[in-house]
Design a protein around this motif. Structure first.
Motif, PDB file in Angstrom:
ATOM      1  N   LYS A  22       3.329  -1.079 -54.812  1.00  0.00           N
ATOM      2  CA  LYS A  22       4.671  -0.508 -54.639  1.00  0.00           C
ATOM      3  C   LYS A  22       5.700  -1.365 -55.370  1.00  0.00           C
ATOM      4  CE  LYS A  22       4.370   1.864 -50.151  1.00  0.00           C
ATOM      5  NZ  LYS A  22       4.934   1.890 -48.785  1.00  0.00           N
ATOM      6  N   SER A  97       7.186  -5.711 -44.429  1.00  0.00           N
ATOM      7  CA  SER A  97       8.288  -5.653 -43.456  1.00  0.00           C
ATOM      8  C   SER A  97       9.369  -6.696 -43.709  1.00  0.00           C
ATOM      9  CB  SER A  97       7.740  -5.839 -42.037  1.00  0.00           C
ATOM     10  OG  SER A  97       7.097  -7.113 -41.922  1.00  0.00           O
ATOM     11  N   GLU A 118      14.439  -2.477 -51.628  1.00  0.00           N
ATOM     12  CA  GLU A 118      14.779  -1.053 -51.727  1.00  0.00           C
ATOM     13  C   GLU A 118      13.529  -0.188 -51.780  1.00  0.00           C
ATOM     14  OE1 GLU A 118      17.464   1.967 -54.524  1.00  0.00           O
ATOM     15  OE2 GLU A 118      17.309  -0.174 -55.011  1.00  0.00           O
ATOM     16  N   VAL A 119      12.544  -0.603 -52.565  1.00  0.00           N
ATOM     17  CA  VAL A 119      11.331   0.209 -52.665  1.00  0.00           C
ATOM     18  C   VAL A 119      10.505   0.137 -51.372  1.00  0.00           C
ATOM     19  CG1 VAL A 119       9.748  -1.534 -53.635  1.00  0.00           C
ATOM     20  CG2 VAL A 119       9.472   0.859 -54.254  1.00  0.00           C
ATOM     21  N   LEU A 120      10.669  -0.952 -50.606  1.00  0.00           N
ATOM     22  CA  LEU A 120       9.958  -1.076 -49.331  1.00  0.00           C
ATOM     23  C   LEU A 120      10.765  -0.517 -48.164  1.00  0.00           C
ATOM     24  CD1 LEU A 120       8.507  -4.700 -49.738  1.00  0.00           C
ATOM     25  CD2 LEU A 120       7.349  -2.518 -50.144  1.00  0.00           C
ATOM     26  N   ASP A 121      11.991  -0.045 -48.461  1.00  0.00           N
ATOM     27  CA  ASP A 121      12.872   0.566 -47.460  1.00  0.00           C
ATOM     28  C   ASP A 121      13.218  -0.408 -46.330  1.00  0.00           C
ATOM     29  OD1 ASP A 121      14.447   2.617 -46.485  1.00  0.00           O
ATOM     30  OD2 ASP A 121      12.833   3.497 -45.285  1.00  0.00           O
ATOM     31  N   ILE A 122      13.574  -1.639 -46.711  1.00  0.00           N
ATOM     32  CA  ILE A 122      13.998  -2.642 -45.742  1.00  0.00           C
ATOM     33  C   ILE A 122      15.209  -3.378 -46.299  1.00  0.00           C
ATOM     34  CG2 ILE A 122      11.677  -2.991 -44.780  1.00  0.00           C
ATOM     35  CD1 ILE A 122      11.497  -5.532 -46.508  1.00  0.00           C
ATOM     36  N   LYS A 123      15.780  -4.294 -45.512  1.00  0.00           N
ATOM     37  CA  LYS A 123      16.864  -5.141 -45.987  1.00  0.00           C
ATOM     38  C   LYS A 123      16.299  -6.509 -46.345  1.00  0.00           C
ATOM     39  CE  LYS A 123      20.777  -3.053 -43.548  1.00  0.00           C
ATOM     40  NZ  LYS A 123      21.915  -3.295 -42.596  1.00  0.00           N
TER      41      LYS A 123
END
Length: 586
Positions: A22, A97, A118-123
């Motif tokens: 990813k 995570s 962003e690609v892992l959808d976390i901050k």
């Protein structure tokens, strides 16, 4: 600023590979390193984590470890000395995570962390106070800007955090859109300018990449540097070197680009003709295309210093060279080895990662597996070498990075000769701009020899039994001369559906000079599923022994076989003839 060097993603177990993939999807060209024995489907395997990570860090490669932050810190800690030079280092949790930037604040680690998060959808776990409070990193400006006095930035940032106001001189959206305490009467100053100015502790100077060096005729580096100095312009603001496509291979132009560490971009005659037809000189047309400004005038905000041969022009905003003109076309003719990826050289793997287009016989392209992902594929039949070479050259002339894929070594009965033949026999002017490079591979005869021992351990030659491109009379003459000279011989293309008699004819010639029990190695599907390597005697060689996927090695008069205790057979050709005294290795 994000470093231009592509990152390395390092994993220690197979569970980390999906997250790694990813990340690589948003970092074109990144290399996936995996621990040998615990990972599969990676680009590079390693056996020692510490040595590998330290070597990459020393080379300045951005490191993304999908592992505990502690192991990265302990591994790299002895090498830490200069924060200005250290590459970005990040730790990413195995399940994706958490993204934790550890090192490389001056080289874009926080920006890199944001892209990964962003690609892992976390901050991302960014802890830099300035980044958090002001939503910008003064020490690490975005692409297109260069901080001229980083040594002053620490105190400058401290003063800002203590409540000081800052005056902004010049234009930079990343600063004006931030949460910096901007005030026209501020005690601190941020200046954005192409001009050479004297920095100070209370003044940060950023040079935007707005200068285009336009050249219509080769000039030397010293002249360009002197012209910049005379105009009091900062070399750090040079964004790129721009020229006609006919100069793509000019060494002076490459020297200028190397001196300023910027790319070269090129325009075709058609792209320049619209402006030259309006009365602009070629160098003015190049400068206008590069900066998007017109007309050129030393009194305008788009300053230009034109000569007949080159011009220095300034755009109103940072230039992204990748959107202007075209790059020099790259044509790499690569050898992937006879089969499996373990025989593919690191150079070839790097080329395949960087290439935009792959041209080749479908069977050979299929062999490179995931390295073909995301590329434009141009597949063709195995006999269409000339058309394939022409297509590759035409694609490269458009500024693309083309890899012509051969199995084995591209210079041995493969596509390298075909490409140069087309350049020689059917030349096109636009092909002169292309950078052509041949990347060697392990040949089929080398792989066949290694699989059985060392049958090519002394003088040898290679002969193709295909009479499609040369008459049989030449082939039989060469077989006879090679046999008479007592060479070991590697036979390529021994049998096809249409050619079934040549192997038997070759055998009959060989038997005039070799004994019937001469060792013969038959190697089929090397490095691929169904690989078979066996040893027979010369008088046992028949048409059914081989096909187009078989390489045949015929020993010399000195070639010997060894029957080993485990039932296997080794074949080798001694380095000396039996009637000579033993000599040391040369």
């Amino acid at each position: 600023m994000i470093t231009k060097i592509v990152p390395a993603v390092v994993v220690l177990g197979q569970n980390s590979v999906p997250v790694a993939r990813k990340i690589i999807n948003v970092l074109p060209g990144a290399t996936l390193y995996g621990l040998a024995g615990r990972t599969s489907g990676v680009d590079v395997t390693f056996t020692n984590f510490g040595d590998t990570v330290r070597e990459l860090f020393a080379e300045g490669t951005p490191l993304i470890g999908i592992c505990a932050a502690g192991i990265l810190i302990r591994t790299i800690a002895p090498m830490l000395s200069d924060k200005k030079q250290e590459p970005p280092v990040l730790a990413v949790a195995e399940d994706g995570s958490a993204v934790v930037p550890l090192l490389g604040g001056l080289n874009g680690v926080n920006d890199l962390a944001r892209r990964i998060a962003e690609v892992l959808d976390i901050k991302p776990a960014i802890t830099t106070t300035g980044d958090i409070r002001f939503r910008t990193a003064l020490l690490s400006p975005p692409p297109g800007y260069y901080l001229a006095n980083p040594d002053d930035a620490k105190k400058f940032s401290s003063d800002l955090l203590a409540g000081a106001q800052v005056r902004l001189e010049g234009s930079a959206p990343w600063l004006s859109n931030s949460q910096l305490p901007i005030d026209p009467n501020g005690d601190l100053t941020i200046q954005v300018t192409e001009r050479l100015v004297t920095p100070a502790p209370n003044r940060l100077v950023y040079h935007p990449a707005t200068i285009a060096i336009a050249s219509s005729d080769p000039v030397d580096v010293a002249l360009v540097q002197q012209m910049l100095a005379d105009a009091e312009l900062a070399p750090a603001s040079v964004a790129g070197i721009f020229a006609p496509i006919t100069l793509a291979n000019n060494p002076n132009l490459k020297a200028i680009a190397n001196a300023f560490k910027v790319p070269t971009r090129f325009f075709t005659s058609d792209q320049l003709e619209k402006l030259t037809a309006q009365g602009y000189s070629p160098v003015q047309a190049i400068a206008i295309n590069a900066t998007g400004s017109s007309p050129l005038s030393s009194s305008s905000s788009h300053l230009a210093i034109p000569t007949e041969r080159f011009a220095i022009a300034i755009a109103s905003k940072p230039i992204d060279p990748s959107t202007i003109g075209q790059a020099q076309g790259q044509l790499a003719i690569i050898g992937t080895g006879p089969g499996g990826s373990q025989w593919m050289s690191p150079e070839v793997k790097e080329i395949l990662k960087s290439a935009t287009d792959l041209v080749g016989y479908k069977t050979y392209i299929d062999l490179i597996g995931s390295l073909a992902d995301g590329k434009q594929l141009h597949e063709s039949d195995n006999r269409e070498e000339i058309a394939r070479a022409t297509m590759a050259l035409d694609l490269a002339a458009q500024g693309r990075y083309v890899a012509v894929v051969s199995s084995g070594d591209p210079g041995i009965y493969a596509m390298a000769a075909a490409v140069f033949e087309v350049c020689d026999r059917y030349p096109k002017p636009e092909w002169d701009s292309i950078n052509i490079h041949v990347a060697p591979g392990i040949s089929a005869m080398q792989a066949a020899a290694a699989s059985i021992g060392a049958p090519l351990g002394h003088d040898f030659c290679a002969i193709s039994l295909s009479d499609i491109l040369k008459p049989w009379s030449i082939i039989e003459q060469r077989i006879a001369r090679a046999a008479e000279a007592d060479f070991a011989i590697a036979f390529y293309n021994p049998v096809s559906k249409e050619r079934t008699w040549q192997l038997a004819a070759a055998k009959n010639i060989l038997l005039q000079y070799r004994t019937p029990d001469t060792p013969v190695v038959l190697a089929r599907n090397l490095g691929r599923p169904g690989q078979v390597v066996k040893v027979i005697k010369l008088d046992q060689l028949v048409t059914d022994s081989a096909d187009m996927r078989t390489v045949i090695l015929v020993g010399s008069s000195q070639t010997r076989t060894i029957q080993r205790s485990n039932g296997s057979i080794s074949v080798y050709t001694p380095r000396r003839y039996t009637d000579q005294k033993i000599q040391g290795t040369d």
